[in-house]
Design a protein around this motif. Structure first.
Motif, PDB file in Angstrom:
ATOM      1  N   PHE A 108     -11.183  -6.389   2.629  1.00 40.45           N
ATOM      2  CA  PHE A 108     -11.201  -7.386   1.557  1.00 40.45           C
ATOM      3  C   PHE A 108     -10.000  -7.252   0.635  1.00 40.45           C
ATOM      4  O   PHE A 108      -9.757  -8.111  -0.202  1.00 40.45           O
ATOM      5  CB  PHE A 108     -12.483  -7.286   0.732  1.00 40.45           C
ATOM      6  CG  PHE A 108     -13.703  -7.623   1.523  1.00 40.45           C
ATOM      7  CD1 PHE A 108     -13.653  -8.584   2.520  1.00 40.45           C
ATOM      8  CD2 PHE A 108     -14.907  -6.995   1.272  1.00 40.45           C
ATOM      9  CE1 PHE A 108     -14.775  -8.898   3.259  1.00 40.45           C
ATOM     10  CE2 PHE A 108     -16.033  -7.307   2.010  1.00 40.45           C
ATOM     11  CZ  PHE A 108     -15.969  -8.255   3.002  1.00 40.45           C
ATOM     12  N   ASP A 109      -9.261  -6.137   0.774  1.00 40.94           N
ATOM     13  CA  ASP A 109      -8.103  -5.952  -0.086  1.00 40.94           C
ATOM     14  C   ASP A 109      -6.820  -6.444   0.586  1.00 40.94           C
ATOM     15  O   ASP A 109      -5.760  -6.391   0.012  1.00 40.94           O
ATOM     16  CB  ASP A 109      -7.965  -4.467  -0.482  1.00 40.94           C
ATOM     17  CG  ASP A 109      -7.935  -3.555   0.742  1.00 40.94           C
ATOM     18  OD1 ASP A 109      -8.259  -4.041   1.847  1.00 40.94           O
ATOM     19  OD2 ASP A 109      -7.578  -2.378   0.586  1.00 40.94           O
TER      20      ASP A 109
ATOM     21  N   ASN B 254     -13.865   1.866  -1.647  1.00 40.84           N
ATOM     22  CA  ASN B 254     -13.754   2.256  -0.240  1.00 40.84           C
ATOM     23  C   ASN B 254     -14.277   1.179   0.690  1.00 40.84           C
ATOM     24  O   ASN B 254     -13.694   0.904   1.735  1.00 40.84           O
ATOM     25  CB  ASN B 254     -14.539   3.544   0.015  1.00 40.84           C
ATOM     26  CG  ASN B 254     -13.797   4.746  -0.523  1.00 40.84           C
ATOM     27  OD1 ASN B 254     -12.596   4.684  -0.742  1.00 40.84           O
ATOM     28  ND2 ASN B 254     -14.525   5.825  -0.752  1.00 40.84           N
ATOM     29  N   ILE B 255     -15.386   0.592   0.301  1.00 40.03           N
ATOM     30  CA  ILE B 255     -15.982  -0.437   1.147  1.00 40.03           C
ATOM     31  C   ILE B 255     -15.049  -1.631   1.234  1.00 40.03           C
ATOM     32  O   ILE B 255     -14.788  -2.161   2.315  1.00 40.03           O
ATOM     33  CB  ILE B 255     -17.347  -0.873   0.568  1.00 40.03           C
ATOM     34  CG1 ILE B 255     -18.385   0.203   0.833  1.00 40.03           C
ATOM     35  CG2 ILE B 255     -17.789  -2.194   1.165  1.00 40.03           C
ATOM     36  CD1 ILE B 255     -18.711   0.394   2.286  1.00 40.03           C
ATOM     37  N   ASN B 256     -14.531  -2.046   0.096  1.00 46.05           N
ATOM     38  CA  ASN B 256     -13.636  -3.199   0.116  1.00 46.05           C
ATOM     39  C   ASN B 256     -12.453  -2.940   1.040  1.00 46.05           C
ATOM     40  O   ASN B 256     -11.969  -3.828   1.723  1.00 46.05           O
ATOM     41  CB  ASN B 256     -13.153  -3.518  -1.300  1.00 46.05           C
ATOM     42  CG  ASN B 256     -14.237  -4.188  -2.104  1.00 46.05           C
ATOM     43  OD1 ASN B 256     -15.150  -4.784  -1.527  1.00 46.05           O
ATOM     44  ND2 ASN B 256     -14.170  -4.073  -3.408  1.00 46.05           N
ATOM     45  N   LYS B 257     -12.019  -1.693   1.067  1.00 43.39           N
ATOM     46  CA  LYS B 257     -10.914  -1.332   1.924  1.00 43.39           C
ATOM     47  C   LYS B 257     -11.359  -1.358   3.387  1.00 43.39           C
ATOM     48  O   LYS B 257     -10.676  -1.918   4.251  1.00 43.39           O
ATOM     49  CB  LYS B 257     -10.414   0.069   1.542  1.00 43.39           C
ATOM     50  CG  LYS B 257      -9.005   0.279   1.967  1.00 43.39           C
ATOM     51  CD  LYS B 257      -8.470   1.590   1.404  1.00 43.39           C
ATOM     52  CE  LYS B 257      -7.221   1.955   2.182  1.00 43.39           C
ATOM     53  NZ  LYS B 257      -7.029   3.392   2.260  1.00 43.39           N
TER      54      LYS B 257
ATOM     55  N   PRO C 152      -4.230  -9.365   2.465  1.00 48.70           N
ATOM     56  CA  PRO C 152      -3.910 -10.766   2.140  1.00 48.70           C
ATOM     57  C   PRO C 152      -4.883 -11.709   2.844  1.00 48.70           C
ATOM     58  O   PRO C 152      -5.309 -11.440   3.972  1.00 48.70           O
ATOM     59  CB  PRO C 152      -2.501 -10.946   2.703  1.00 48.70           C
ATOM     60  CG  PRO C 152      -1.966  -9.580   2.901  1.00 48.70           C
ATOM     61  CD  PRO C 152      -3.110  -8.652   3.070  1.00 48.70           C
ATOM     62  N   LEU C 153      -5.202 -12.806   2.178  1.00 49.16           N
ATOM     63  CA  LEU C 153      -6.181 -13.751   2.710  1.00 49.16           C
ATOM     64  C   LEU C 153      -5.805 -14.271   4.087  1.00 49.16           C
ATOM     65  O   LEU C 153      -6.633 -14.385   4.974  1.00 49.16           O
ATOM     66  CB  LEU C 153      -6.318 -14.939   1.759  1.00 49.16           C
ATOM     67  CG  LEU C 153      -7.351 -14.799   0.648  1.00 49.16           C
ATOM     68  CD1 LEU C 153      -7.383 -16.063  -0.173  1.00 49.16           C
ATOM     69  CD2 LEU C 153      -8.718 -14.526   1.237  1.00 49.16           C
ATOM     70  N   ILE C 154      -4.499 -14.558   4.256  1.00 53.39           N
ATOM     71  CA  ILE C 154      -4.052 -15.161   5.508  1.00 53.39           C
ATOM     72  C   ILE C 154      -4.322 -14.209   6.668  1.00 53.39           C
ATOM     73  O   ILE C 154      -4.787 -14.587   7.734  1.00 53.39           O
ATOM     74  CB  ILE C 154      -2.553 -15.549   5.413  1.00 53.39           C
ATOM     75  CG1 ILE C 154      -2.137 -16.378   6.619  1.00 53.39           C
ATOM     76  CG2 ILE C 154      -1.641 -14.366   5.247  1.00 53.39           C
ATOM     77  CD1 ILE C 154      -2.282 -17.856   6.349  1.00 53.39           C
ATOM     78  N   GLU C 155      -4.092 -12.918   6.387  1.00 55.73           N
ATOM     79  CA  GLU C 155      -4.341 -11.909   7.413  1.00 55.73           C
ATOM     80  C   GLU C 155      -5.838 -11.846   7.728  1.00 55.73           C
ATOM     81  O   GLU C 155      -6.255 -11.795   8.883  1.00 55.73           O
ATOM     82  CB  GLU C 155      -3.843 -10.567   6.892  1.00 55.73           C
ATOM     83  CG  GLU C 155      -3.781  -9.483   7.950  1.00 55.73           C
ATOM     84  CD  GLU C 155      -3.399  -8.147   7.331  1.00 55.73           C
ATOM     85  OE1 GLU C 155      -2.581  -8.139   6.392  1.00 55.73           O
ATOM     86  OE2 GLU C 155      -3.934  -7.119   7.779  1.00 55.73           O
ATOM     87  N   GLN C 156      -6.634 -11.863   6.656  1.00 56.33           N
ATOM     88  CA  GLN C 156      -8.080 -11.827   6.848  1.00 56.33           C
ATOM     89  C   GLN C 156      -8.532 -13.017   7.682  1.00 56.33           C
ATOM     90  O   GLN C 156      -9.397 -12.891   8.551  1.00 56.33           O
ATOM     91  CB  GLN C 156      -8.795 -11.865   5.500  1.00 56.33           C
ATOM     92  CG  GLN C 156      -8.681 -10.598   4.702  1.00 56.33           C
ATOM     93  CD  GLN C 156      -9.558 -10.665   3.462  1.00 56.33           C
ATOM     94  OE1 GLN C 156     -10.706 -11.045   3.520  1.00 56.33           O
ATOM     95  NE2 GLN C 156      -9.002 -10.320   2.323  1.00 56.33           N
TER      96      GLN C 156
ATOM     97  N   GLY D 219     -17.186 -11.742  -7.614  1.00 51.94           N
ATOM     98  CA  GLY D 219     -17.975 -10.577  -7.206  1.00 51.94           C
ATOM     99  C   GLY D 219     -17.581 -10.109  -5.830  1.00 51.94           C
ATOM    100  O   GLY D 219     -16.631 -10.597  -5.228  1.00 51.94           O
ATOM    101  N   GLY D 220     -18.275  -9.170  -5.318  1.00 51.51           N
ATOM    102  CA  GLY D 220     -17.955  -8.645  -3.999  1.00 51.51           C
ATOM    103  C   GLY D 220     -19.210  -8.178  -3.295  1.00 51.51           C
ATOM    104  O   GLY D 220     -20.263  -8.084  -3.904  1.00 51.51           O
TER     105      GLY D 220
END
Lengths: 564, 334
Positions: free
Chosen positions: B57-58, B50-53, B60-64, B32-33
């Protein structure tokens, strides 16, 4: 079942104290000797002999105290006490009525609205409400930029006015002019028949321009990381309403005080409002039974009878909701209109309503409640007829029925669907009667269910519904069937166009036949089965004599009548 | 001693890094999100995208992860998706509630647990002993939420002795200085406010304190049993020391070491118990906040919480270790 006499009300701290010291010897808590009240408990000096403090259980904190950036019921409930719009709602109905605007005139082409404003109205910060303030509010919405335009922020403005100052081509709003202190003229780029009705939404309430300036209402956090609440939205909402903001103890409660300078002539008995946050429905009920709160909203259907029997006041709202069974036409079987008709015939709505939905619920024949413009008395109905359903299925090539996914949410209670699991079970059994077997697909409401049903194509039959925001047909059918949506997986340009056209017709008598026809077209096409208009209920302690229950939740607490 | 403390604090750094990576991955991989939590029921799929962007959240995980840690080092815990307030601010307003509740729960657990366990050991094999063993067994096996529910049903709803939920009766217009409601009432001399806050604490504290209570009873009992049979106790008796001295100085003090460890561990566990207790009693502390964050997948809050809990846990452990030194001087020498 509770004997009413067991339910204790208005217990004082001292009573509790003696019960405690008698019952439990907690050595660490030997404060009982000095538990003397040395202050008046907050009675706020209510009129007459009643306790003017009214405690209402909210299911969550408001998202924002700035109603322009809110779209949820709990935010609006608080907003309605603090703010007023140009347009209000006729008590007990969903119809627009004058509020801060005494009256209005629409130009022949439906592009210009002239509002005559109430005089002598001031905001809570002492500044005047006038035509300039009106224009300041409209211009503020129109000039929202960046993150402010997101659906999580200015949801209703974005939805209804279709664009901001950076996209003037699509924008419905054009300009606002203060022709005098008491007359504001609002021009639109294209007709919008629901304009006046839409203004009754708290999202379009009038806010004090000076307070918004002072507390940075427009200084949304610049980072796209997360829309942060502004200082104004956290602690300084300033409107013209009968109550003034006092304090927001996040996660706990919101306190509002009576606005002594209120311009309206209402004599309020409720002088202090406390919205306590209790998110568990069971806990809300217990809190009411124990006398800790005065009332709460969205009573579970199973609780209404018991609460009423125990002496509580249970007040149903007129249904302004719709619950439907959606059908995703990306599923091959459901793409066949015969199958969709068969499903409509297979459902015994009367049984569904009496077995799973609250008192006061009406069976639905179309996707708008009866009081909404365009309700078609002659719409094609699919009365319960399992034999006909079976023969239609056979015609469609499924003499032995078929199996289809059925998505439904769990652990959620919506005004239009208090107990989704029960509705699902009921429908599952009914569909099985005609040979349609379902694969149960339960999902948690947030965040799984809505994503699954509204964003992707991975669903079959599903349960969903809507609570109307204000009295406008477009707010129901336009939302569901106005464009291609993954929810229903259909593309019917005829219906899309008809809805777009009807939305722009500014005269009600010209609009009505268009919507009647649309409702009939939808009934023929069967994108979903309208099931019921469930009636949500509120419950109150017995000291509440009357409560202004409104189908669109437009309830201002200065109209509450108390007996003690 | 100071060097030990310093060493322990340094050890915290690698622990936190490892933990943050693991839990970051775990939280981000939950299904989910958060978008629907933010947008509400009537959100369109485009808006969700849009929110995920907007939240990244879109990416790469490492960057996040590095973005997240970078902010964390600057003291920025992010903004709650659900409430639109900074995570630190949210913790700040709710933490006093949970601390207050945990303290009362601990007083309840320790104040009853140690004497009960001690009595059980002294009267080994007799009535006191048997009943305390049975009681502690019940205490450990009954789930927290069930106990909370029963307490509320009987003592609050049916008997009306205690309030059903919340931290304070909203009708008491109390002044808040520290957000520790009991303390606030004492500071402002609003005795009724303090008293009311205490009444609101009793049931949740009993619910929350029962498991620690049961465990403390058992550990105390076992520990006292062991110590009172020890050679040095026998020697002390043989030397003719007063029974009072033997019990206080020899038995109780020596028996307290394992009990202290247990109390330390239980203090850390109180947070998880608080999630359930605070929910049943609509008590707005961090436990309830955590539960809401889990339901809404409020990532910034969950991540902030994890770091917060890890630090709190480590500090409590450190405190326990330090307190050993006071109870048993031998530990200091080692």
């Amino acid at each position: 079942m509770f004997p009413a006499d067991r339910v204790r009300k208005g217990r004082t701290a001292k009573k509790r104290a003696s019960a405690l010291t008698a019952g439990l010897a907690l050595s660490a808590l030997v404060l009982s000797g000095c538990a003397q009240s040395n202050r008046e408990e907050g009675d706020g000096g209510g009129s007459g002999d009643v306790d003017g403090t009214f405690v209402f259980a909210a299911s969550s904190d408001p998202k924002s105290l700035d109603p322009a950036f809110a779209s949820d019921g709990e935010s609006f409930r608080v907003s309605r006490q603090i703010f007023e719009g140009l347009v209000g709602v006729e008590p007990g109905t969903a119809d627009p009525a004058p509020l801060l605007a005494k009256s209005w005139e629409v130009s022949e082409d439906g592009m210009t609205y002239t509002f005559a404003l109430e005089e002598g109205v001031t905001f809570h910060d002492g500044t005047d409400f006038n035509a300039e303030a009106v224009c300041a509010n409209f211009d503020r919405w129109y000039n929202f930029s960046g993150i402010q335009q997101a659906e999580s922020q200015a949801y209703y403005y974005g939805m209804l006015f279709k664009g901001f100052s950076d996209s003037p081509d699509t924008a419905t709003y054009k300009s606002c002019e203060a022709s005098s202190d008491t007359e504001a003229v609002i021009s639109l780029n294209k007709p919008f028949a629901g304009f006046v009705a839409a203004l009754s939404l708290p999202a379009f309430a009038m806010q004090s321009p000076s307070a918004m300036e002072e507390f940075g209402a427009n200084e949304s956090s610049g980072t796209a990381e997360a829309p942060e609440l502004t200082e104004y939205a956290k602690a300084h909402p300033t409107g013209t309403g009968p109550y003034k903001f006092n304090a927001w103890d996040v996660g706990n409660q919101i306190t509002l005080d009576l606005n002594e300078d209120y311009w309206g002539d209402e004599e309020a008995q409720v002088t202090d409002i406390i919205f306590r946050v209790i998110d568990d429905p069971q806990a809300r009920r217990q809190s009411l039974e124990a006398g800790d709160i005065d009332g709460y909203d969205l009573v579970a259907p199973a609780d209404t009878e018991q609460l009423a029997a125990a002496g509580f006041k249970v007040i149903p709202r007129d249904p302004f909701t719709i619950l439907y069974l959606g059908m995703n036409q990306q599923v091959p079987e459901l793409a066949d209109v015969k199958v969709r008709q068969a499903i409509s015939y297979a459902i015994d709505k009367e049984a569904l309503v009496s077995q799973t939905l609250p008192e006061g619920t009406k069976v639905a024949t179309q996707f708008i409640p009866e009081v909404v413009n365009g309700y078609n008395d002659e719409v094609t109905e699919y009365a319960y007829d399992p034999e006909k359903a079976k023969s239609l299925l056979a015609e469609a090539g499924y003499p032995d029925g078929f199996t289809v996914d059925f998505n439904y949410p769990t652990g959620v209670s919506r005004p239009y669907m208090p107990t989704p699991e029960q509705v699902f079970t009921n429908l599952q059994a009914q569909l099985a009667e005609v040979g349609i077997k379902v694969n149960p697909q339960p999902n948690k409401w947030s965040p799984d269910y809505l994503d699954r049903v509204q964003a992707g194509s991975d669903h079959g039959l599903h349960l969903l519904g809507w609570t109307g925001d204000y009295n406008d047909t477009d707010n129901f059918v336009g939302v569901f069937f106005g464009q291609e949506k993954p929810e229903f997986g259909f593309n019917n340009p005829d219906i899309f166009n008809a809805l777009e056209e009807a939305r722009q017709v500014s005269k009600l008598d010209e609009q009505t036949p268009l919507y009647e026809q649309i409702n009939e077209d939808i009934a023929q096409f069967v994108p979903a089965v309208p099931l019921a208009h469930p009636a949500p209920s509120l419950a109150f302690s017995e000291r509440v004599e009357s409560y202004p229950a409104s189908p669109v939740n437009d309830e201002v607490f200065n109209q509450i009548k108390l007996t003690k | 001693m100071l060097r030990v403390i310093g060493k322990r604090l340094l050890m915290l750094i690698p622990t936190l890094i490892g933990l943050s990576i693991l839990l970051f991955l775990w939280v981000r991989n939950l299904p989910g999100g958060p978008a629907t939590a933010l947008l509400g029921d009537k959100a369109s799929p485009e808006a969700i995208a849009n929110i995920n962007k907007a939240y990244g959240f879109d990416r790469p995980l490492i960057e996040q992860y590095f973005t997240y840690v970078g902010k964390l080092l600057k003291g920025d815990f992010g903004t709650s998706i659900v409430t639109g307030r900074s995570v630190l601010e949210e913790f700040g307003t709710r933490f006093p509630a949970t601390v207050e509740l945990a303290v009362v729960a601990l007083i309840f657990a320790i104040g009853i647990g140690i004497p009960l366990g001690y009595l059980a050991a002294r009267h080994y094999g007799r009535f006191w002993d048997h009943s305390s063993v049975v009681l502690s067994l019940i205490g450990i096996t009954v789930p927290v939420f069930f106990l909370a529910f029963i307490l509320k049903w009987v003592l609050a709803i049916q008997l009306g002795w205690f309030p059903t939920d919340g931290r304070q009766d909203p009708r008491i217009n109390a002044t808040h200085v520290t957000d520790f409601f009991v303390l606030d009432g004492l500071l402002t001399r609003e005795w009724d406010a303090s008293w009311d806050a205490i009444l609101h604490l009793v049931l949740p504290a009993i619910a929350l304190g029962t498991i620690p209570l049961a465990i403390i009873v058992r550990i105390t009992r076992a520990s006292v049993l062991e110590v009172q049979g020890a050679d040095y106790v026998r020697t002390a008796r043989a030397k003719g020391l007063m029974e009072k001295t033997i019990r206080g100085r020899f038995i109780l003090r020596n028996a307290m070491l394992p009990v202290t460890t247990t109390i330390g561990l239980q203090t850390g566990l109180l947070i998880s118990g608080a999630v359930l207790t605070e929910t049943v009693f609509a008590f707005s502390g961090i436990g309830k906040f955590l539960r809401d964050a889990i339901f809404a997948l409020d990532y910034p809050v969950l991540q902030g919480f994890i770091v917060f809990i890890a630090v709190a846990y480590s500090l409590i452990n450190l405190l326990v270790d330090v307190s050993y030194g006071f109870i048993d001087p031998r530990v200091r020498v080692q």
